[in-house]
Design a protein around this motif. Structure first.
Motif, mmCIF file in Angstrom:
data_model
loop_
_atom_site.group_PDB
_atom_site.id
_atom_site.type_symbol
_atom_site.label_atom_id
_atom_site.label_comp_id
_atom_site.label_asym_id
_atom_site.label_seq_id
_atom_site.Cartn_x
_atom_site.Cartn_y
_atom_site.Cartn_z
ATOM 1 N N TRP A 16 -6.457 -3.301 2.729
ATOM 2 C CA TRP A 16 -6.769 -4.079 3.931
ATOM 3 C C TRP A 16 -8.180 -4.650 3.825
ATOM 4 C CZ3 TRP A 16 -4.755 -1.297 8.979
ATOM 5 C CH2 TRP A 16 -3.370 -1.133 8.878
ATOM 6 N N HIS B 138 4.051 -0.821 3.534
ATOM 7 C CA HIS B 138 3.538 0.519 3.228
ATOM 8 C C HIS B 138 4.698 1.363 2.719
ATOM 9 C CE1 HIS B 138 -0.642 0.468 4.952
ATOM 10 N NE2 HIS B 138 -0.159 -0.692 5.377
ATOM 11 N N THR B 139 4.531 1.943 1.529
ATOM 12 C CA THR B 139 5.616 2.646 0.851
ATOM 13 C C THR B 139 5.355 4.152 0.794
ATOM 14 O OG1 THR B 139 4.587 2.379 -1.330
ATOM 15 C CG2 THR B 139 6.039 0.609 -0.584
ATOM 16 N N GLU C 71 -4.142 4.192 3.497
ATOM 17 C CA GLU C 71 -4.726 3.359 2.447
ATOM 18 C C GLU C 71 -5.375 2.138 3.080
ATOM 19 O OE1 GLU C 71 -6.383 1.928 -0.234
ATOM 20 O OE2 GLU C 71 -5.122 3.459 -1.166
ATOM 21 N N SER D 52 0.846 -1.189 0.000
ATOM 22 C CA SER D 52 0.000 0.000 0.000
ATOM 23 C C SER D 52 0.880 1.237 0.000
ATOM 24 C CB SER D 52 -0.918 0.020 1.223
ATOM 25 O OG SER D 52 -1.684 -1.156 1.323
ATOM 26 N N GLU D 53 0.297 2.375 -0.377
ATOM 27 C CA GLU D 53 1.025 3.640 -0.367
ATOM 28 C C GLU D 53 0.513 4.510 0.774
ATOM 29 O OE1 GLU D 53 1.642 7.641 -3.146
ATOM 30 O OE2 GLU D 53 1.152 5.720 -4.076
ATOM 31 N N VAL E 280 -0.015 5.831 4.849
ATOM 32 C CA VAL E 280 -0.525 5.191 6.065
ATOM 33 C C VAL E 280 -2.046 5.166 6.118
ATOM 34 C CG1 VAL E 280 1.503 5.792 7.423
ATOM 35 C CG2 VAL E 280 -0.407 7.386 7.326
ATOM 36 N N LEU F 150 7.596 -0.582 6.871
ATOM 37 C CA LEU F 150 7.279 0.792 6.508
ATOM 38 C C LEU F 150 8.461 1.367 5.738
ATOM 39 C CD1 LEU F 150 5.631 2.014 9.840
ATOM 40 C CD2 LEU F 150 4.575 0.863 7.891
ATOM 41 N N LEU G 261 6.337 6.707 2.551
ATOM 42 C CA LEU G 261 5.929 7.381 3.782
ATOM 43 C C LEU G 261 6.761 8.636 4.026
ATOM 44 C CD1 LEU G 261 5.421 4.354 6.217
ATOM 45 C CD2 LEU G 261 3.790 5.423 4.678
#
Length: 409
Positions: free
Chosen positions: A220, A273-274, A216, A211-212, A214, A333, A276
C-alpha cells in the motif's frame, strides 16, 4: 469480452493473431527447435560467475521478457505475437514474493491445470524454488490470450533474492537504475520497485495489487508513492505528442499544458489479499478491511466511484452483505488453500479466484486518450519506460532518500 484498448475504435482486419500459450523453449541451433527453458541461458556454471557477469544485457535466449534483469526494455521477441488490432486490454500485476501473482494471472488467462500436457502461461513457485529462496519471474513476462488480453506478470517487489542478485561485494548495485549513477543496492532496489509500479500504472488498463494476509502495508505504501511520483507521464497512445511537446518547451510548461488537458491517465487498481485465515474473513474483519483501504487511499488518484460488485470477499452461508461505500476501491479477500474442502466456512480459494477472473474480464476499464494498436502500444511502452527511468521527479525522490539516512551511501 475484451474492452477497448484505444478509446473505442473497432478491430482491424489483420490475419488471425498468434496466441502465446506458455513459456517458449530455448532456441539452440535451429531457431524453430524448442528445448528446455533455462532462466540464464547459455551453458556456463553459474557458481563460477560473479553477480555482474550473470546479469546479461539481453533477456535469455527464448525468453519474451520485456524487462531484462539489467532493467533494459526489449520488445522485439514479443512483437510478432501482437497485431494492429485496437480492441485489447492490458492487465498487470505487482506484489511481494510468493503471494500468488502468477497463480492469479494463470487463472485470468483461463489456464486449466487439469489439462494433460499443458504448461501454465506463467511459472509458479515450486517447493525447490522456495527452499532456495529464489524468485520465478524476472522483469516483466508478457502473455496474450485469444480474447486479446495482454497479461504482464512481474518480478516480485521487496524481494530478498532480487536484492541479493543486484548487490556487489562493496554493497553497490549492479543495476543502473538512474542513468548509470552508482547507488547502494538497497536504494536501487527501492527505486526499482517504484519504477516498476509507475510503468505498470502508466501502460495497463487494470493493475492487480496482490498482498499476503491483512497486515501487509508495504505494498500500500509503495502504491501511494507510485501515485505521488507519476507526474506528467503520458499513456501509450499519446507518448509521441508528449515527446514532441517536451522538445519544444520547458518541463514546467509541459506539465501545465498536460494538466490543462484533463486528468492524468492511471490504471484501475484491483487490491487482492491472499492466504487469509478464517478469522480474517469474518464479516466484521472484512468491513474493517474495506474501511482501512478506503481511508488509506481516500485522496489518491486510484480512488474512483464504484458499484457494490467491486468489493468481494468470501461469504458465509449465514451472513448477508451489508451496504458498501460507493467510493471504495476494488478489493478481493482470498482464503488460504485447504486440503479438505469441508473445512471451508466461507468460499474456497479456487472459488474466489474464479470470481476475481469474472470480475476483471467484465469490469469497466479506463481508455487511453487515443486509439492505439497492440503493436504501437508495445513500442510506446518502451518509450514510456525511458521517460520513467529519466524522470526528474523520481530522481529528486532518490536524492531525498539518500539524504534521509535511511539508505547507506
Amino acid at each position: 469480452m475484451a474492452s477497448s484498448g484505444g478509446g473505442g475504435a473497432g478491430g482491424s482486419s489483420s490475419p488471425s493473431p498468434k496466441i502465446l500459450l506458455a513459456k517458449p523453449g530455448l532456441v539452440t541451433g535451429n531457431p524453430s527447435a524448442a528445448g528446455k527453458f533455462i532462466r540464464g541461458g547459455g551453458g556456463e556454471d553459474e557458481s563460477t560467475l560473479s553477480a555482474a557477469s550473470i546479469r546479461s544485457r539481453l533477456p535469455p535466449v527464448g525468453s519474451l521478457n520485456l524487462l531484462s534483469d539489467s532493467w533494459d526494455f526489449h520488445f522485439d521477441r514479443f512483437l510478432p505475437f501482437l497485431t494492429d488490432n485496437t480492441e485489447f486490454t492490458v492487465i498487470g500485476v505487482i506484489g511481494s514474493p510468493g503471494v500468488g501473482k502468477s497463480t492469479i494471472m494463470n487463472e485470468i488467462y483461463g489456464f486449466d491445470p487439469t489439462s494433460p500436457g499443458m504448461l501454465p502461461p506463467f511459472a509458479i513457485q515450486t517447493e525447490e524454488t522456495r527452499a532456495n529462496a529464489r524468485h520465478c519471474t524476472i522483469g516483466i513476462e508478457p502473455r496474450i490470450s485469444s480474447e486479446r488480453f495482454i497479461l504482464l506478470d512481474t518480478q516480485p517487489v521487496f524481494s530478498p533474492s532480487v536484492l541479493a542478485e543486484m548487490t556487489r561485494p562493496d554493497g553497490s548495485s549492479t543495476v543502473p537504475v538512474l542513468g548509470g549513477e552508482t547507488l547502494s543496492s538497497e536504494l536501487a532496489h527501492e527505486l526499482l520497485n517504484i519504477q516498476l509500479g509507475v510503468l505498470l500504472s502508466s501502460v495497463c488498463h487494470v493493475l492487480l495489487v496482490v498482498s499476503e494476509g491483512v497486515h501487509e502495508a508495504n505494498l500500500w505504501r509503495l502504491m501511494s508513492t507510485v501515485d505521488l511520483l507519476k507526474h506528467s507521464l503520458p499513456d501509450p497512445s499519446s507518448v509521441t505528442s508528449h515527446l514532441q511537446s517536451s522538445s519544444l518547451g520547458t518541463d514546467k510548461d509541459n506539465k501545465d499544458k498536460f494538466q490543462e488537458g484533463g486528468e492524468e491517465y492511471i490504471a484501475t487498481p484491483v487490491f487482492i489479499h491472499t492466504k487469509l485465515r478464517d478469522e480474517d474473513l469474518s464479516p466484521q474483519s472484512c468491513e474493517q478491511m474495506k474501511k482501512v483501504l478506503a481511508q488509506y487511499f481516500h485522496s489518491s488518484s486510484f480512488t474512483r466511484p464504484i458499484t457494490n460488485e467491486h468489493v468481494s470477499f468470501p461469504k458465509s452461508h449465514d451472513a448477508q452483505d451489508s451496504g458498501i461505500d460507493p467510493k471504495l476501491l476494488d478489493l478481493f479477500l482470498v482464503p488460504r488453500k485447504k486440503d479438505n474442502p469441508l473445512e471451508f466456512r466461507y468460499e474456497s480459494c479456487d472459488s474466489m479466484l474464479w470470481r476475481i477472473r469474472d470480475h476483471i474480464l467484465s469490469m469497466a476499464r479506463p481508455s487511453f486518450s487515443r486509439t492505439v494498436s497492440e503493436r504501437d502500444w508495445l513500442k510506446n511502452t518502451a518509450k514510456i519506460w525511458e521517460l520513467v527511468k529519466n524522470s526528474p521527479t523520481i530522481a529528486d525522490y532518490c536524492r531525498t532518500l539518500q539524504s534521509s539516512g535511511l539508505f547507506r551511501r
